[in-house]
Design a protein around this motif. Structure first.
Motif, PDB file in Angstrom:
ATOM      1  N   PHE A  24      -3.183  -6.881  -8.605  1.00 56.73           N
ATOM      2  CA  PHE A  24      -2.747  -7.640  -8.156  1.00 56.73           C
ATOM      3  C   PHE A  24      -1.244  -8.542  -9.271  1.00 56.73           C
ATOM      4  O   PHE A  24      -1.464  -8.756  -9.823  1.00 56.73           O
ATOM      5  CB  PHE A  24      -3.213  -8.450  -7.331  1.00 56.73           C
ATOM      6  CG  PHE A  24      -4.768  -8.499  -6.847  1.00 56.73           C
ATOM      7  CD1 PHE A  24      -4.282  -8.245  -5.463  1.00 56.73           C
ATOM      8  CD2 PHE A  24      -5.831  -8.636  -6.471  1.00 56.73           C
ATOM      9  CE1 PHE A  24      -5.841  -7.965  -4.264  1.00 56.73           C
ATOM     10  CE2 PHE A  24      -6.813  -8.312  -6.333  1.00 56.73           C
ATOM     11  CZ  PHE A  24      -6.329  -7.841  -5.461  1.00 56.73           C
ATOM     12  N   SER A  25      -0.459  -8.528  -8.531  1.00 62.74           N
ATOM     13  CA  SER A  25       1.043  -8.823  -9.687  1.00 62.74           C
ATOM     14  C   SER A  25       1.940 -10.034  -8.066  1.00 62.74           C
ATOM     15  O   SER A  25       1.561  -9.971  -6.698  1.00 62.74           O
ATOM     16  CB  SER A  25       1.901  -7.630  -9.966  1.00 62.74           C
ATOM     17  OG  SER A  25       1.381  -6.835 -10.569  1.00 62.74           O
ATOM     18  N   ILE A  35       1.590  -8.652  -4.602  1.00 62.36           N
ATOM     19  CA  ILE A  35       1.925  -6.954  -4.897  1.00 62.36           C
ATOM     20  C   ILE A  35       0.408  -6.153  -5.234  1.00 62.36           C
ATOM     21  O   ILE A  35       0.034  -6.925  -6.026  1.00 62.36           O
ATOM     22  CB  ILE A  35       3.114  -6.347  -5.410  1.00 62.36           C
ATOM     23  CG1 ILE A  35       4.491  -6.855  -4.998  1.00 62.36           C
ATOM     24  CG2 ILE A  35       3.118  -5.005  -5.811  1.00 62.36           C
ATOM     25  CD1 ILE A  35       5.488  -6.852  -6.498  1.00 62.36           C
ATOM     26  N   MET A  36       0.458  -5.523  -4.502  1.00 64.47           N
ATOM     27  CA  MET A  36      -0.909  -4.918  -4.731  1.00 64.47           C
ATOM     28  C   MET A  36      -0.998  -2.945  -4.962  1.00 64.47           C
ATOM     29  O   MET A  36       0.223  -2.519  -4.110  1.00 64.47           O
ATOM     30  CB  MET A  36      -1.755  -5.407  -3.647  1.00 64.47           C
ATOM     31  CG  MET A  36      -3.147  -4.639  -3.632  1.00 64.47           C
ATOM     32  SD  MET A  36      -3.650  -2.654  -3.831  1.00 64.47           S
ATOM     33  CE  MET A  36      -4.048  -2.859  -2.004  1.00 64.47           C
ATOM     34  N   GLU A  37      -1.911  -2.910  -6.094  1.00 63.60           N
ATOM     35  CA  GLU A  37      -1.893  -1.749  -6.111  1.00 63.60           C
ATOM     36  C   GLU A  37      -3.120  -1.341  -6.611  1.00 63.60           C
ATOM     37  O   GLU A  37      -3.934  -1.645  -6.908  1.00 63.60           O
ATOM     38  CB  GLU A  37      -0.760  -1.317  -7.733  1.00 63.60           C
ATOM     39  CG  GLU A  37       0.420  -1.852  -7.641  1.00 63.60           C
ATOM     40  CD  GLU A  37       1.705  -1.428  -8.742  1.00 63.60           C
ATOM     41  OE1 GLU A  37       1.612  -0.420  -9.420  1.00 63.60           O
ATOM     42  OE2 GLU A  37       1.583  -2.328  -9.100  1.00 63.60           O
ATOM     43  N   PHE A  38      -3.421   0.599  -6.422  1.00 59.44           N
ATOM     44  CA  PHE A  38      -4.955   0.803  -6.986  1.00 59.44           C
ATOM     45  C   PHE A  38      -4.701   2.157  -8.032  1.00 59.44           C
ATOM     46  O   PHE A  38      -3.532   2.502  -8.061  1.00 59.44           O
ATOM     47  CB  PHE A  38      -5.112   1.235  -5.965  1.00 59.44           C
ATOM     48  CG  PHE A  38      -4.934   1.776  -4.882  1.00 59.44           C
ATOM     49  CD1 PHE A  38      -5.217   3.706  -5.301  1.00 59.44           C
ATOM     50  CD2 PHE A  38      -4.473   1.397  -4.181  1.00 59.44           C
ATOM     51  CE1 PHE A  38      -4.815   4.386  -3.852  1.00 59.44           C
ATOM     52  CE2 PHE A  38      -4.206   2.341  -2.488  1.00 59.44           C
ATOM     53  CZ  PHE A  38      -4.583   3.349  -3.475  1.00 59.44           C
ATOM     54  N   SER A  39      -5.801   2.721  -8.795  1.00 59.74           N
ATOM     55  CA  SER A  39      -5.804   3.341  -9.717  1.00 59.74           C
ATOM     56  C   SER A  39      -6.998   3.972  -9.239  1.00 59.74           C
ATOM     57  O   SER A  39      -8.018   3.361  -9.440  1.00 59.74           O
ATOM     58  CB  SER A  39      -5.531   2.396 -10.730  1.00 59.74           C
ATOM     59  OG  SER A  39      -5.495   3.630 -11.874  1.00 59.74           O
ATOM     60  N   ASP A  40      -7.129   5.113  -9.466  1.00 58.46           N
ATOM     61  CA  ASP A  40      -8.045   5.821  -9.252  1.00 58.46           C
ATOM     62  C   ASP A  40      -8.531   6.473 -10.748  1.00 58.46           C
ATOM     63  O   ASP A  40      -9.425   7.271 -10.527  1.00 58.46           O
ATOM     64  CB  ASP A  40      -8.083   6.966  -8.171  1.00 58.46           C
ATOM     65  CG  ASP A  40      -7.906   6.741  -6.408  1.00 58.46           C
ATOM     66  OD1 ASP A  40      -8.256   5.219  -7.103  1.00 58.46           O
ATOM     67  OD2 ASP A  40      -7.640   6.781  -5.502  1.00 58.46           O
ATOM     68  N   ILE A  88       8.001 -16.532 -14.994  1.00 61.46           N
ATOM     69  CA  ILE A  88       6.358 -15.608 -15.732  1.00 61.46           C
ATOM     70  C   ILE A  88       6.369 -14.593 -14.855  1.00 61.46           C
ATOM     71  O   ILE A  88       6.114 -14.726 -13.214  1.00 61.46           O
ATOM     72  CB  ILE A  88       5.484 -16.755 -15.607  1.00 61.46           C
ATOM     73  CG1 ILE A  88       6.276 -17.856 -16.397  1.00 61.46           C
ATOM     74  CG2 ILE A  88       4.476 -16.907 -15.694  1.00 61.46           C
ATOM     75  CD1 ILE A  88       5.342 -18.848 -16.526  1.00 61.46           C
ATOM     76  N   HIS A  89       5.803 -13.318 -14.679  1.00 67.36           N
ATOM     77  CA  HIS A  89       5.301 -12.534 -14.376  1.00 67.36           C
ATOM     78  C   HIS A  89       3.867 -12.567 -14.472  1.00 67.36           C
ATOM     79  O   HIS A  89       3.135 -11.562 -15.652  1.00 67.36           O
ATOM     80  CB  HIS A  89       5.869 -11.342 -14.829  1.00 67.36           C
ATOM     81  CG  HIS A  89       6.938 -11.221 -14.497  1.00 67.36           C
ATOM     82  ND1 HIS A  89       7.955 -10.148 -13.349  1.00 67.36           N
ATOM     83  CD2 HIS A  89       8.322 -11.391 -15.215  1.00 67.36           C
ATOM     84  CE1 HIS A  89       9.083 -10.656 -13.720  1.00 67.36           C
ATOM     85  NE2 HIS A  89       9.374 -11.232 -14.537  1.00 67.36           N
ATOM     86  N   ARG A  90       2.929 -12.646 -13.264  1.00 72.12           N
ATOM     87  CA  ARG A  90       1.184 -12.740 -13.277  1.00 72.12           C
ATOM     88  C   ARG A  90       0.903 -10.949 -13.070  1.00 72.12           C
ATOM     89  O   ARG A  90       1.157 -11.231 -11.655  1.00 72.12           O
ATOM     90  CB  ARG A  90       0.727 -13.258 -12.811  1.00 72.12           C
ATOM     91  CG  ARG A  90       1.513 -15.174 -13.581  1.00 72.12           C
ATOM     92  CD  ARG A  90       1.044 -16.344 -12.101  1.00 72.12           C
ATOM     93  NE  ARG A  90       1.548 -17.786 -13.037  1.00 72.12           N
ATOM     94  CZ  ARG A  90       2.433 -18.273 -12.594  1.00 72.12           C
ATOM     95  NH1 ARG A  90       3.445 -17.687 -11.744  1.00 72.12           N
ATOM     96  NH2 ARG A  90       3.162 -20.073 -12.969  1.00 72.12           N
ATOM     97  N   ARG A  91      -0.284 -10.869 -13.630  1.00 73.76           N
ATOM     98  CA  ARG A  91      -1.048  -9.879 -13.289  1.00 73.76           C
ATOM     99  C   ARG A  91      -2.786  -9.868 -13.357  1.00 73.76           C
ATOM    100  O   ARG A  91      -2.806 -10.766 -14.559  1.00 73.76           O
ATOM    101  CB  ARG A  91      -0.176  -8.180 -13.602  1.00 73.76           C
ATOM    102  CG  ARG A  91      -0.850  -7.490 -12.955  1.00 73.76           C
ATOM    103  CD  ARG A  91      -0.090  -6.207 -13.795  1.00 73.76           C
ATOM    104  NE  ARG A  91      -1.022  -5.566 -15.199  1.00 73.76           N
ATOM    105  CZ  ARG A  91      -0.344  -5.156 -16.168  1.00 73.76           C
ATOM    106  NH1 ARG A  91       0.885  -4.259 -16.659  1.00 73.76           N
ATOM    107  NH2 ARG A  91      -1.301  -4.723 -17.865  1.00 73.76           N
ATOM    108  N   ARG A  92      -3.395  -9.529 -12.113  1.00 74.18           N
ATOM    109  CA  ARG A  92      -4.616  -9.769 -12.508  1.00 74.18           C
ATOM    110  C   ARG A  92      -5.251  -7.690 -11.770  1.00 74.18           C
ATOM    111  O   ARG A  92      -4.740  -7.553 -10.933  1.00 74.18           O
ATOM    112  CB  ARG A  92      -5.604 -10.136 -11.675  1.00 74.18           C
ATOM    113  CG  ARG A  92      -6.933 -10.506 -11.510  1.00 74.18           C
ATOM    114  CD  ARG A  92      -8.274 -10.586 -13.106  1.00 74.18           C
ATOM    115  NE  ARG A  92      -7.140 -11.990 -13.989  1.00 74.18           N
ATOM    116  CZ  ARG A  92      -7.614 -12.836 -13.115  1.00 74.18           C
ATOM    117  NH1 ARG A  92      -8.941 -12.806 -12.515  1.00 74.18           N
ATOM    118  NH2 ARG A  92      -7.389 -14.287 -14.022  1.00 74.18           N
TER     119      ARG A  92
END
Length: 421
Positions: free
Chosen positions: A399-400, A355-360, A311-315
């Motif tokens: 966040f994943s 895992i953290m990513e960001f989007s501008d 299960i891949h969880r993402r918020r």
């Protein structure tokens, strides 16, 4: 969201999940199966067609099955009977109210079966929904009313006790929206839910309906090439009510939380339609059928895979900008971002990661992945931090994680400075 714990295994294409006298029944390929409390499936007879089935149980213990591809069936606990009555419609939906089995009919017809037999119809027991120049797509009984879902309208009818059938439409109660997807209709004790002809999802209560789609879910659904195959189920978990909808052609699943009024994407694997195809609360378990097989699963919060699959969880967060801190238009410098989680006890020996990513640019593109460990087995609360995240005017964070453990997001915090303007 809970994982899927195998309850019963079988092969084939599941077409629906029903209940009769506290026992579960599924149609898989062209066979009706009973499912006992041990998960044993027993073949009972043949159901023609290949499409999704609709189920209803009457007061004498008949399980009535409509396929939309021929006349309905009835199973009484011993015999499976295919209807032959000339006035019995090739219904797509079936419902039950006040000792009457009700079907959608041809044109605007609403067809009421005889009191003595759900597969026999007296031609006098047919009423016509005439508020709009409409075709009846589905019927659904809810809180002592029969809702007749058409292409352009929804008309509620009540038991007047007069005439054949003894039902009348409620004056000035027609809903000025039709139905898009026949099998999107589902209800709990509070509301009936459905996908409207305008591609908005609705809550229907008594004589009023209101849209529950937000702009994001509305735009998403509007972009699907096919929406009429959408189906929906309602269930309650941890005292919260949910309405789950899947779009088989689009390969997407969404779930609506009634208490928070929030929509969440639910998937199987990275980004595909979830496995859930039908739902019943039976034998003290939340049971769901599998869209890819004849399997039945238990929804289980202590299971952290979908029948063994990751299960891949993402918020994703909302957009953060100067307005978040009372300074609209100002740039934001973020020196630190922290996340507090409760991962529970890991079932694997490897150290887990978030895992953290960001989007501008509002989620159109994302930064490189930044990984942080969530601790060894047995760590029940972990604080993760990312540093020197730079200057931005508008930013979302994602966040994943995909480790087979419990993952509860407790809180997030940040150290920020605002530009002078």
């Amino acid at each position: 969201f809970p994982g899927l714990k195998l309850f019963s295994s079988a092969d084939g294409n599941n077409r629906g999940f029903g209940e009769r006298d506290g026992v579960g029944y599924t149609v898989t390929d062209n066979t009706l199966f009973s499912v006992n409390s041990l998960g044993t499936q027993t073949a009972l007879g043949t159901i023609e067609g290949s499409g999704r089935c609709s189920f209803a149980e009457d007061e004498v213990g008949n399980l009535v099955i409509a396929t939309g591809e021929g006349k309905p069936y009835s199973y009484d606990g011993s015999n499976l009977t295919h209807g032959t009555d000339a006035d019995l419609p090739n219904a797509s939906t079936v419902t039950y109210i006040n000792r009457r089995v009700v079907y959608d009919g041809v044109g605007g017809d609403v067809v009421f079966a005889d009191l003595s037999d759900p597969l026999v119809v007296n031609s006098a027991n047919v009423m016509i929904a005439e508020a709009k120049p409409d075709n009846t797509l589905a019927v659904h009984a809810y809180k002592q009313q029969v809702y007749v879902f058409g292409v352009k309208s929804i008309q509620p009818a009540y038991n007047s006790g007069v005439g054949n059938p003894p039902y009348d439409f409620i004056t000035n109660a027609t809903q000025e929206v039709g139905l898009n997807a026949i099998h999107s209709i589902a209800n709990n004790r509070n509301y009936t839910y459905f996908l409207g002809s305008d591609l908005n999802f609705y809550q229907l209560s008594a004589l009023d309906s209101r849209p529950i789609s937000n702009p994001a879910i509305g735009q998403e659904v509007a972009n699907y090439s096919e929406t009429s195959d959408c189906f929906g189920v309602c269930f309650t978990l941890d005292s919260m009510n949910f309405y789950l909808v899947s779009f088989p052609t689009a390969g997407k699943t969404w779930i609506f939380n009634e208490q928070s009024a929030l929509w969440t994407s639910l998937s199987y694997g990275i980004d595909s339609q979830h496995l859930i195809n039908g739902y019943r609360f039976l034998y003290g378990k939340h049971l769901v059928t599998d869209r890819l097989s004849g399997n039945i699963y238990e929804l289980d919060f202590e299971t952290y895979t979908d029948n063994g699959e990751t299960i891949h969880r993402r918020r994703d967060t909302v957009s953060i900008n100067g307005s978040t801190f009372g300074a609209p238009g100002n740039e934001v410098f973020m020196s630190k971002l922290g996340l507090v989680i409760q991962p529970g006890a890991s079932l694997v020996t490897d150290i887990g990661t978030v895992i953290m990513e960001f989007s501008d640019d509002n989620g159109r593109s994302w930064s490189t992945e930044m990984w942080e460990t969530i601790g060894e087995q047995g760590d029940y609360e972990v604080v993760l931090e990312w540093h020197q995240l730079g200057m931005f005017r508008n930013r979302m964070f994602r966040f994943s994680m995909s480790d087979p453990i419990k993952w509860v997001l407790v809180s997030a915090y940040a150290d920020v400075e605002l530009s002078s303007g």
